[in-house]
Write a protein that holds these residues in place. Structure first.
Motif, PDB file in Angstrom:
ATOM      1  N   GLY A  29      18.768  23.565  20.760  1.00 40.67           N
ATOM      2  CA  GLY A  29      19.520  22.827  20.006  1.00 40.67           C
ATOM      3  C   GLY A  29      18.702  21.859  18.916  1.00 40.67           C
ATOM      4  O   GLY A  29      19.214  21.530  18.051  1.00 40.67           O
ATOM      5  N   MET A  30      17.902  21.637  18.555  1.00 44.09           N
ATOM      6  CA  MET A  30      17.643  21.009  18.264  1.00 44.09           C
ATOM      7  C   MET A  30      17.365  21.473  16.844  1.00 44.09           C
ATOM      8  O   MET A  30      17.516  20.745  15.244  1.00 44.09           O
ATOM      9  CB  MET A  30      16.097  20.505  18.469  1.00 44.09           C
ATOM     10  N   LEU A  31      17.215  22.699  16.489  1.00 50.66           N
ATOM     11  CA  LEU A  31      17.552  24.008  15.426  1.00 50.66           C
ATOM     12  C   LEU A  31      18.441  23.610  14.690  1.00 50.66           C
ATOM     13  O   LEU A  31      18.412  23.064  13.321  1.00 50.66           O
ATOM     14  CB  LEU A  31      16.873  25.391  16.054  1.00 50.66           C
ATOM     15  N   PHE A  32      19.117  23.050  15.009  1.00 50.50           N
ATOM     16  CA  PHE A  32      20.725  22.966  14.290  1.00 50.50           C
ATOM     17  C   PHE A  32      21.356  21.826  14.516  1.00 50.50           C
ATOM     18  O   PHE A  32      22.456  21.732  13.974  1.00 50.50           O
ATOM     19  CB  PHE A  32      22.466  23.671  15.544  1.00 50.50           C
ATOM     20  N   VAL A  33      20.024  20.647  14.530  1.00 50.95           N
ATOM     21  CA  VAL A  33      20.575  19.427  14.081  1.00 50.95           C
ATOM     22  C   VAL A  33      19.776  18.753  13.116  1.00 50.95           C
ATOM     23  O   VAL A  33      21.639  18.315  12.539  1.00 50.95           O
ATOM     24  CB  VAL A  33      19.693  18.492  15.133  1.00 50.95           C
ATOM     25  N   VAL A  34      19.585  19.714  11.961  1.00 52.45           N
ATOM     26  CA  VAL A  34      19.272  19.037  10.893  1.00 52.45           C
ATOM     27  C   VAL A  34      20.661  19.554   9.780  1.00 52.45           C
ATOM     28  O   VAL A  34      20.312  21.012  10.374  1.00 52.45           O
ATOM     29  CB  VAL A  34      18.429  19.700  10.370  1.00 52.45           C
TER      30      VAL A  34
END
Length: 270
Positions: A29-34
C-alpha cells in the motif's frame, strides 16, 4: 508509473506465498502513497493503496493479538481515510474520519485534522447523493429540477443528507446547470487556490521582473510554462486551479480581486 506496478507484482506473489503476513500488504500500500508524477493517476494510486491497506487490516485482525491488531488498524486507518477521500470513496472516508476524530486516545492534533477532513468528506458525500438524484431527474424527465425541495423531501429521515453541508452552510444549487455544491467545500478550495495563484504571481515576477498587469497576463504565463510532457502542473496546482489552470475564477464561482500593488489576489467576498 510502470515501475510501481512492476514492484506491486512482486508483492502480489509474496502475499500469495505468505497469506498471514500483514506487513507485506501494508508495504504494498505504501508504494502508492507517494503522489504520481502525472496528477491524472492520483485516483488510481489512492485506489490501489486503499485496497492494500484494507487487506493488511484484514490479515492483522486475523493473525495478531487483539491489542496489536487494534494498534495496526488505527495507524493504517489514518492513512486510508485521507486516501479514500482523494479517491472519491466518500462513504469510507466519512466513516473512518468520524471514528478518528471521536477517538479520545488519539493526540488532539490528529483528532482536529481528522475533524477538518471529515467536514469536507461529509459535505462532499451530501453533494454526491443530491447530485445523483438531480441527474436521475434529468434522465427521467429531460430537464433539471427547478429547485431541490422535492429532492430534500425524498431524503427525509436520512442521517446524512440535509439541506446544509457539514459546515452549516445551505446547500447550493444551480438549476440552469443542474449543479449541486457545498459552499463550505468551495470556501476551503478558494483559500487554497488563493495561495496557489499568489505563488504563481511570485513566479511571474521572478521570471519577468515585474508583476502581471492583470490576471489575463498571468493566465497566458501559466499556459506557456506548463507545456506537457516536459513541465506538468503538480496535483495541488490542478486541485486548486482545475485542469484548465484558470487563475481568474475562484472556486466560489466569482472572479478574484487582483491588487497589482501587493501582488496578491484577494478572496472573493462571497
Amino acid at each position: 508509473h510502470k515501475d510501481r506496478f512492476a514492484v506491486e507484482k512482486f508483492y502480489i506473489d509474496a502475499c500469495v506465498k505468505n497469506p498471514d503476513n500483514w506487513i507485506l500488504r501494508s508495504d504494498a500500500g505504501m508504494l502508492f502513497v507517494v503522489p504520481p508524477l502525472n496528477p491524472a493517476d492520483q485516483k488510481l494510486y489512492a485506489n490501489r493503496a486503499v485496497h492494500w491497506f484494507d487487506d493488511a487490516q484484514r490479515v492483522a485482525k486475523r493473525t495478531c493479538s487483539p491489542e496489536l491488531a487494534a494498534q495496526i488498524v488505527k495507524q493504517i486507518s489514518e492513512i486510508s481515510s485521507r486516501l479514500a477521500l482523494e479517491a472519491g470513496f466518500l462513504e469510507v472516508a466519512d466513516e473512518l474520519l468520524q471514528k478518528q476524530f471521536n477517538d479520545k486516545a488519539s493526540p488532539l492534533a490528529v483528532r482536529r485534522g481528522a475533524a477538518q477532513d471529515w467536514l469536507n468528506a461529509r459535505s462532499l458525500l451530501i453533494v454526491e447523493r443530491l447530485q445523483k438524484r438531480v441527474d436521475e431527474h434529468k434522465q427521467a424527465r429531460g430537464s433539471y429540477p427547478a429547485d431541490l425541495s422535492a429532492i430534500f423531501k425524498s431524503f427525509e429521515g436520512d442521517s446524512i443528507v440535509k439541506d446544509q453541508d457539514a459546515f452549516g452552510f445551505k446547500i447550493r444549487y444551480d438549476a440552469a446547470k443542474g449543479k449541486v455544491s457545498s459552499r463550505g467545500v468551495n470556501a476551503i478550495k478558494a483559500f487554497n487556490a488563493s495561495i496557489v495563484v499568489n505563488a504563481h504571481i511570485d513566479m511571474y515576477v521572478q521570471h519577468l521582473g515585474r508583476a502581471p498587469a492583470d490576471l489575463d497576463e498571468l493566465q497566458l504565463f501559466l499556459w506557456k510554462i506548463y507545456v506537457p510532457p516536459n513541465y506538468l502542473p503538480t496535483k495541488p496546482v490542478i486541485d486548486a486551479l482545475g485542469a484548465d489552470l484558470n487563475v481568474k475564477m475562484s472556486p466560489l464561482g466569482t472572479q478574484w480581486f487582483y491588487d497589482r500593488t501587493t501582488r496578491k489576489v484577494m478572496l472573493p467576498s462571497d
